[in-house]
Write a protein that holds these residues in place. Structure first.
Motif, short mmCIF file in Angstrom:
data_model
loop_
_atom_site.label_atom_id
_atom_site.label_comp_id
_atom_site.label_asym_id
_atom_site.label_seq_id
_atom_site.Cartn_x
_atom_site.Cartn_y
_atom_site.Cartn_z
N PRO A 163 0.81 -1.23 0.00
CA PRO A 163 0.00 0.00 0.00
C PRO A 163 0.84 1.28 0.00
O PRO A 163 0.48 2.26 -0.64
N ALA A 164 1.98 1.27 0.71
CA ALA A 164 2.83 2.47 0.74
C ALA A 164 3.38 2.78 -0.64
O ALA A 164 3.39 3.95 -1.07
N LEU A 165 3.82 1.76 -1.36
CA LEU A 165 4.32 1.98 -2.71
C LEU A 165 3.21 2.43 -3.65
O LEU A 165 3.43 3.23 -4.56
N ALA A 166 2.00 1.92 -3.42
CA ALA A 166 0.86 2.36 -4.24
C ALA A 166 0.59 3.84 -4.02
O ALA A 166 0.31 4.58 -4.98
N VAL A 167 0.66 4.31 -2.78
CA VAL A 167 0.45 5.73 -2.48
C VAL A 167 1.52 6.57 -3.15
O VAL A 167 1.24 7.63 -3.74
N ILE A 168 2.76 6.11 -3.08
CA ILE A 168 3.85 6.85 -3.72
C ILE A 168 3.63 6.93 -5.23
O ILE A 168 3.85 7.98 -5.85
N GLY A 169 3.19 5.83 -5.82
CA GLY A 169 2.90 5.84 -7.25
C GLY A 169 1.78 6.80 -7.60
O GLY A 169 1.85 7.52 -8.61
N GLU A 170 0.75 6.86 -6.77
CA GLU A 170 -0.36 7.79 -7.01
C GLU A 170 0.10 9.24 -6.90
O GLU A 170 -0.33 10.10 -7.69
N LYS A 171 0.97 9.52 -5.95
CA LYS A 171 1.47 10.89 -5.79
C LYS A 171 2.35 11.28 -6.97
O LYS A 171 2.34 12.45 -7.39
N TRP A 172 3.09 10.32 -7.51
CA TRP A 172 3.87 10.62 -8.71
C TRP A 172 2.94 10.94 -9.88
O TRP A 172 3.19 11.86 -10.65
N ASP A 173 1.85 10.17 -10.01
CA ASP A 173 0.88 10.42 -11.09
C ASP A 173 0.31 11.83 -11.00
O ASP A 173 0.02 12.46 -12.02
N ARG A 174 0.15 12.33 -9.75
CA ARG A 174 -0.41 13.67 -9.56
C ARG A 174 0.66 14.76 -9.61
O ARG A 174 0.36 15.93 -9.42
N GLY A 175 1.91 14.36 -9.83
CA GLY A 175 2.99 15.34 -9.91
C GLY A 175 3.50 15.79 -8.56
O GLY A 175 4.25 16.78 -8.49
N GLU A 176 3.15 15.08 -7.48
CA GLU A 176 3.57 15.48 -6.14
C GLU A 176 4.94 14.92 -5.78
O GLU A 176 5.58 15.41 -4.85
N LEU A 177 5.39 13.87 -6.48
CA LEU A 177 6.70 13.28 -6.23
C LEU A 177 7.42 13.09 -7.57
O LEU A 177 6.78 12.95 -8.62
N ALA A 178 8.73 13.06 -7.51
CA ALA A 178 9.53 12.84 -8.71
C ALA A 178 9.62 11.35 -9.01
O ALA A 178 9.43 10.51 -8.13
N LEU A 179 9.95 11.04 -10.26
CA LEU A 179 10.12 9.63 -10.65
C LEU A 179 11.23 8.97 -9.83
O LEU A 179 11.17 7.77 -9.54
N SER A 180 12.22 9.75 -9.45
CA SER A 180 13.31 9.21 -8.63
C SER A 180 12.80 8.68 -7.30
O SER A 180 13.34 7.70 -6.75
#
Length: 222
Positions: free
Chosen positions: A55-72
């Motif tokens: 679930p934590a990785l899923a949240v990180i992936g969702e935040k990347w989709d929204r532009g809140e986190l970098a691909l790195s």
């Protein structure tokens, strides 16, 4: 330099969910915090991987989709989780009892967490397997035929990928190849009948269910 995994006080730390804490630790690249969160959770290593890491990785992936986190952030979070799973799940040498050739693949999908978890479960149980990575239908069928695979484990996160299992089943049948198919992933959890529709023999809701599934297939052959 890694940042602190959680900026609140001690009371807030204990009140926060393990998923929230782990997400923050992964983004901050805090390896020690990951270990502490696991210890505080009281979960077994495999349960922690399934109930907290995924679930934590899923949240990180969702935040990347929204532009809140970098691909790195997505990349490094995945690497940190792989390191952790390698450390806590480990592995044993191949089991003499598991003589059938088992292969593990992701079918035309690039979300690999499910496959990685299954791989760690197999490794931890001492079951040797072929890791095909991400493949298309034609390549997967070719490899199954070439390697004499008896049990094919397929992970799919997206519905289009899950539906491709039908093409694999039909192609194997046309070639007269006897190979049992076990599937897993979100589409199969959401629709318990889907695995039968695509021609799979069994479906697993979690990585830990792979071992009972293999045992069930063994019993069916005996």
């Amino acid at each position: 330099m890694a940042t602190s995994c959680y900026s609140g006080d001690a009371a807030d730390y204990h009140d926060a969910s393990p998923v929230l804490l782990l997400e923050s630790a992964l983004v901050g690249m805090d390896r020690l915090a990951i270990q502490r969160i696991h210890a505080d959770s009281g979960l077994s290593p495999l349960s922690f991987c399934e109930q907290v890491i995924a679930p934590a990785l899923a949240v990180i992936g969702e935040k990347w989709d929204r532009g809140e986190l970098a691909l790195s952030h997505v990349y490094m979070s995945g690497r940190l989780c792989e390191e952790f799973m390698e450390e806590v799940l480990g592995g044993r040498s191949g089991s003499a009892q598991e003589r059938r050739r088992v292969a593990l693949a992701v079918l035309e999908d690039y979300h690999l967490l499910g496959k990685r978890l299954v791989g760690f479960v197999l490794k931890g149980a001492g079951i040797p397997y072929l890791d095909y990575g991400t493949v298309n239908v034609q390549e997967l069928v070719r490899r199954v035929q070439r390697d004499g695979v008896r049990v094919l484990l397929i992970s799919a996160l997206m519905l289009p990928s899950a539906l491709k299992v039908r093409e694999v089943r039909d192609a194997l049948d046309r070639l007269g190849i006897t190979c049992r198919i076990v599937v897993g992933g979100a589409p199969f959890r959401l629709d318990p009948a889907l695995h039968r529709e695509v021609g799979a023999d069994l479906s697993c809701d979690t990585a830990s269910q792979v071992l009972p599934a293999l045992a069930q297939l063994r019993e069916g052959e005996s």
